[in-house]
Write a protein that holds these residues in place. Structure first.
Motif, PDB file in Angstrom:
ATOM      1  N   ALA A  19      18.746 -38.397 -89.691  1.00 15.98           N
ATOM      2  CA  ALA A  19      19.310 -39.096 -88.622  1.00 15.98           C
ATOM      3  C   ALA A  19      18.341 -40.172 -88.099  1.00 15.98           C
ATOM      4  O   ALA A  19      18.804 -41.193 -87.527  1.00 15.98           O
ATOM      5  N   TRP A  20      17.112 -40.094 -88.440  1.00 19.06           N
ATOM      6  CA  TRP A  20      16.198 -40.909 -87.794  1.00 19.06           C
ATOM      7  C   TRP A  20      15.613 -41.916 -88.745  1.00 19.06           C
ATOM      8  O   TRP A  20      14.753 -42.675 -88.341  1.00 19.06           O
ATOM      9  N   ILE A  21      16.066 -41.847 -89.851  1.00 19.69           N
ATOM     10  CA  ILE A  21      15.222 -42.621 -91.014  1.00 19.69           C
ATOM     11  C   ILE A  21      16.121 -44.194 -91.084  1.00 19.69           C
ATOM     12  O   ILE A  21      17.485 -44.076 -91.083  1.00 19.69           O
ATOM     13  N   GLY A  34       9.405 -54.925-100.422  1.00 24.41           N
ATOM     14  CA  GLY A  34       9.435 -56.013 -99.315  1.00 24.41           C
ATOM     15  C   GLY A  34      10.507 -55.641 -98.350  1.00 24.41           C
ATOM     16  O   GLY A  34      11.746 -55.383 -98.522  1.00 24.41           O
ATOM     17  N   ILE A  35      10.016 -55.511 -97.229  1.00 27.66           N
ATOM     18  CA  ILE A  35      10.705 -55.359 -96.052  1.00 27.66           C
ATOM     19  C   ILE A  35      10.368 -55.755 -94.695  1.00 27.66           C
ATOM     20  O   ILE A  35       8.979 -55.840 -94.619  1.00 27.66           O
ATOM     21  N   GLY A  36      11.284 -56.064 -93.920  1.00 26.44           N
ATOM     22  CA  GLY A  36      10.813 -56.707 -92.669  1.00 26.44           C
ATOM     23  C   GLY A  36      11.047 -55.914 -91.517  1.00 26.44           C
ATOM     24  O   GLY A  36      11.406 -54.656 -91.560  1.00 26.44           O
ATOM     25  N   PRO A  37      11.178 -56.590 -90.205  1.00 30.78           N
ATOM     26  CA  PRO A  37      11.221 -55.592 -89.005  1.00 30.78           C
ATOM     27  C   PRO A  37      12.620 -54.954 -89.028  1.00 30.78           C
ATOM     28  O   PRO A  37      13.689 -55.256 -89.745  1.00 30.78           O
ATOM     29  N   SER A  38      12.482 -53.682 -88.616  1.00 34.46           N
ATOM     30  CA  SER A  38      13.806 -52.961 -88.443  1.00 34.46           C
ATOM     31  C   SER A  38      14.695 -53.310 -87.170  1.00 34.46           C
ATOM     32  O   SER A  38      14.216 -52.987 -85.883  1.00 34.46           O
ATOM     33  N   ASP A  39      16.030 -53.437 -87.421  1.00 35.93           N
ATOM     34  CA  ASP A  39      16.998 -53.374 -86.285  1.00 35.93           C
ATOM     35  C   ASP A  39      17.314 -52.147 -85.813  1.00 35.93           C
ATOM     36  O   ASP A  39      17.654 -51.935 -84.615  1.00 35.93           O
ATOM     37  N   TYR A  40      16.830 -51.072 -86.646  1.00 37.86           N
ATOM     38  CA  TYR A  40      17.267 -49.569 -86.505  1.00 37.86           C
ATOM     39  C   TYR A  40      16.271 -49.271 -85.249  1.00 37.86           C
ATOM     40  O   TYR A  40      16.678 -48.429 -84.306  1.00 37.86           O
ATOM     41  N   SER A  41      14.981 -49.710 -85.393  1.00 38.02           N
ATOM     42  CA  SER A  41      14.100 -49.329 -84.055  1.00 38.02           C
ATOM     43  C   SER A  41      14.439 -49.748 -82.879  1.00 38.02           C
ATOM     44  O   SER A  41      14.194 -49.061 -81.868  1.00 38.02           O
ATOM     45  N   ALA A  58      14.414 -37.894 -75.471  1.00 32.75           N
ATOM     46  CA  ALA A  58      15.432 -37.619 -76.558  1.00 32.75           C
ATOM     47  C   ALA A  58      15.002 -38.086 -78.065  1.00 32.75           C
ATOM     48  O   ALA A  58      15.436 -37.787 -79.080  1.00 32.75           O
ATOM     49  N   LEU A  59      13.818 -38.643 -78.084  1.00 33.98           N
ATOM     50  CA  LEU A  59      13.360 -39.095 -79.383  1.00 33.98           C
ATOM     51  C   LEU A  59      12.516 -37.990 -79.859  1.00 33.98           C
ATOM     52  O   LEU A  59      11.847 -37.481 -79.522  1.00 33.98           O
ATOM     53  N   ALA A  60      12.892 -37.714 -81.385  1.00 35.24           N
ATOM     54  CA  ALA A  60      12.071 -36.783 -81.920  1.00 35.24           C
ATOM     55  C   ALA A  60      10.725 -37.742 -83.008  1.00 35.24           C
ATOM     56  O   ALA A  60      10.699 -38.394 -82.974  1.00 35.24           O
ATOM     57  N   ALA A  61      10.109 -36.722 -83.325  1.00 36.20           N
ATOM     58  CA  ALA A  61       8.722 -37.216 -84.265  1.00 36.20           C
ATOM     59  C   ALA A  61       9.090 -37.968 -85.363  1.00 36.20           C
ATOM     60  O   ALA A  61       8.406 -38.805 -85.556  1.00 36.20           O
ATOM     61  N   TYR A  62      10.237 -37.608 -85.890  1.00 39.21           N
ATOM     62  CA  TYR A  62      10.713 -38.406 -86.921  1.00 39.21           C
ATOM     63  C   TYR A  62      10.961 -39.931 -86.644  1.00 39.21           C
ATOM     64  O   TYR A  62      11.206 -40.659 -87.670  1.00 39.21           O
ATOM     65  N   ALA A  63      11.080 -40.296 -85.456  1.00 31.85           N
ATOM     66  CA  ALA A  63      11.147 -41.674 -84.988  1.00 31.85           C
ATOM     67  C   ALA A  63      10.315 -42.419 -85.374  1.00 31.85           C
ATOM     68  O   ALA A  63      10.518 -43.681 -85.754  1.00 31.85           O
ATOM     69  N   GLY A 117      10.441 -42.694 -89.368  1.00 34.01           N
ATOM     70  CA  GLY A 117      11.787 -43.208 -89.805  1.00 34.01           C
ATOM     71  C   GLY A 117      11.951 -44.836 -89.896  1.00 34.01           C
ATOM     72  O   GLY A 117      12.893 -45.296 -90.676  1.00 34.01           O
ATOM     73  N   VAL A 118      11.226 -45.619 -88.849  1.00 35.12           N
ATOM     74  CA  VAL A 118      11.188 -46.700 -88.777  1.00 35.12           C
ATOM     75  C   VAL A 118       9.886 -47.613 -89.128  1.00 35.12           C
ATOM     76  O   VAL A 118      10.161 -48.722 -89.413  1.00 35.12           O
ATOM     77  N   GLY A 119       8.897 -47.094 -89.385  1.00 40.03           N
ATOM     78  CA  GLY A 119       7.618 -47.737 -89.631  1.00 40.03           C
ATOM     79  C   GLY A 119       7.718 -48.202 -90.860  1.00 40.03           C
ATOM     80  O   GLY A 119       8.058 -47.745 -91.770  1.00 40.03           O
ATOM     81  N   THR A 120       7.065 -49.590 -90.868  1.00 45.49           N
ATOM     82  CA  THR A 120       7.562 -50.572 -92.172  1.00 45.49           C
ATOM     83  C   THR A 120       6.814 -49.788 -93.286  1.00 45.49           C
ATOM     84  O   THR A 120       7.383 -49.441 -94.486  1.00 45.49           O
ATOM     85  N   SER A 121       5.431 -49.211 -93.148  1.00 46.34           N
ATOM     86  CA  SER A 121       4.754 -48.773 -94.236  1.00 46.34           C
ATOM     87  C   SER A 121       5.391 -47.547 -94.795  1.00 46.34           C
ATOM     88  O   SER A 121       5.065 -47.171 -95.843  1.00 46.34           O
ATOM     89  N   PHE A 122       6.190 -46.822 -93.827  1.00 40.63           N
ATOM     90  CA  PHE A 122       6.660 -45.552 -94.378  1.00 40.63           C
ATOM     91  C   PHE A 122       7.940 -45.712 -95.431  1.00 40.63           C
ATOM     92  O   PHE A 122       8.527 -45.140 -96.180  1.00 40.63           O
ATOM     93  N   ALA A 123       8.304 -46.984 -95.599  1.00 39.48           N
ATOM     94  CA  ALA A 123       9.479 -47.474 -96.517  1.00 39.48           C
ATOM     95  C   ALA A 123       8.764 -47.385 -98.024  1.00 39.48           C
ATOM     96  O   ALA A 123       9.710 -46.411 -98.621  1.00 39.48           O
ATOM     97  N   ALA A 124       7.654 -47.704 -98.098  1.00 44.41           N
ATOM     98  CA  ALA A 124       7.010 -47.226 -99.381  1.00 44.41           C
ATOM     99  C   ALA A 124       6.429 -45.928 -99.428  1.00 44.41           C
ATOM    100  O   ALA A 124       6.608 -45.244-100.524  1.00 44.41           O
ATOM    101  N   GLY A 125       6.022 -45.329 -98.592  1.00 45.16           N
ATOM    102  CA  GLY A 125       5.188 -43.916 -98.530  1.00 45.16           C
ATOM    103  C   GLY A 125       6.251 -42.921 -98.762  1.00 45.16           C
ATOM    104  O   GLY A 125       5.882 -41.946 -99.384  1.00 45.16           O
TER     105      GLY A 125
END
Length: 307
Positions: free
Chosen positions: A119-121, A156-163, A173-178, A181-189
């Motif tokens: 839900a936070w990705i 290749g990924i730019g800024p997140s609208d989701y964030s 209300a924020l979970a640790a997964y936030a 879920g949105v950090g650019t580096s985590f897209a590859a990791g």
């Protein structure tokens, strides 16, 4: 010169010639390694117009389908921020773009991700996971076969609208997964983690060229033997109105949401979204393994015009 010294000279010359031949072979091998073509052996994609494969993309292009349309109501209320006057602050004069279908749909269980984390990705991260898996399938590579091997990931990924959607929530209300879920580096990791890959893993943001630069870096890594297989690609999903508004302030967007490259009617560019991942191998490895080769990458380069 005595017979003995003449024999010694000839022996030295033979040794020198052998050394020169060895060095020449090494130089030739090094040159071949640095310039070896890279083979594309698999593709996964999500593109506007319902495209989920290369075959579907070909059908869309050959039929001349226009995949540009209104902003889906599930994204944001375009009428709230639309104004045909390009000089209206806080508004956009564009109400169309090229959008993906059903970006909210994702099967986390298939990838071993809990529903709570999913839900936070960022949907961009989720699309990369899906396209990478499908690219491996397209290449005939079972994901468990490459676990704990030197496979690189370049996204290749730019800024997140989701964030921006997430930070509007109350802090409690924020979970640790936030964060993941949105950090650019985590897209590859996340890809490297889910597939157990041990090659280089990086996210690249160079604006419009992000996926091409990611591909370039993947090719360099393969030629340098930093990895033996690479997943490379890019993604963009447009969830909020803010980029439309900011780009409208720059007068960078075409009012009808469509690019008209090389036309005297060009009046800006059209925003679009999508995701694509390719599986890359050195050509010699792909030929050795009997892979289906879709295309070659013979060379690439990166620069900037400075001014």
């Amino acid at each position: 010169m005595t017979d003995s010294s003449q024999a010694d000279s000839q022996s030295a010359l033979r040794k020198a010639a052998a050394i020169i031949q060895t060095l020449e072979r090494r130089l030739q091998a090094g040159d071949a390694q640095r310039t070896e073509p890279i083979a594309i052996v698999g593709v996964g994609c999500r593109l506007p117009g319902g495209v989920t494969s290369l075959a579907a993309l070909w059908d869309l292009l050959s039929a001349g389908v226009d995949a540009v349309g209104p902003v889906p109501p599930t994204r944001f209320d375009i009428e709230r921020v639309y104004d045909p006057d390009p000089n209206t602050p806080g508004k956009t004069y564009v109400r169309e773009g090229a959008f993906l279908e059903s970006v909210e749909q994702f099967d986390p269980g298939f990838f071993g991700i809990s529903p709570r984390e999913a839900a936070w990705i960022d949907p961009q991260h989720r699309a990369l996971v899906e396209c990478a898996w499908e690219a491996l399938e397209d290449a005939g590579i079972a994901p468990d076969r490459i676990r704990n091997t030197a496979v690189g990931v370049y996204t290749g990924i730019g800024p997140s609208d989701y964030s921006q959607r997430i930070v509007t929530q109350a802090p409690e209300a924020l979970a640790a997964y936030a964060v993941t879920g949105v950090g650019t580096s985590f897209a590859a990791g996340r890809l490297s983690f889910l597939l157990g890959l041990q090659g280089p893993s990086m996210a690249v943001d160079t604006a419009c060229s992000s996926s091409l630069v990611a591909l370039h870096l993947a090719c360099l890594a393969l030629r340098a033997r930093e990895c033996n297989l690479a997943l490379a690609g890019g993604v963009q999903v447009m969830l909020g109105p803010e980029p439309f508004i900011l780009l409208a302030r720059l007068h960078a967007l075409a009012p009808d949401g469509r690019c008209k490259s090389f036309s005297d009617r060009a009046d800006g560019y059209g925003r679009g979204e999508g995701c694509g991942m390719v599986v890359l191998k050195r050509l010699s490895d792909a030929q050795r393994d009997g892979d289906r080769i879709l295309a070659f990458i013979r060379g690439s380069a990166v620069n900037h015009d400075g001014p």
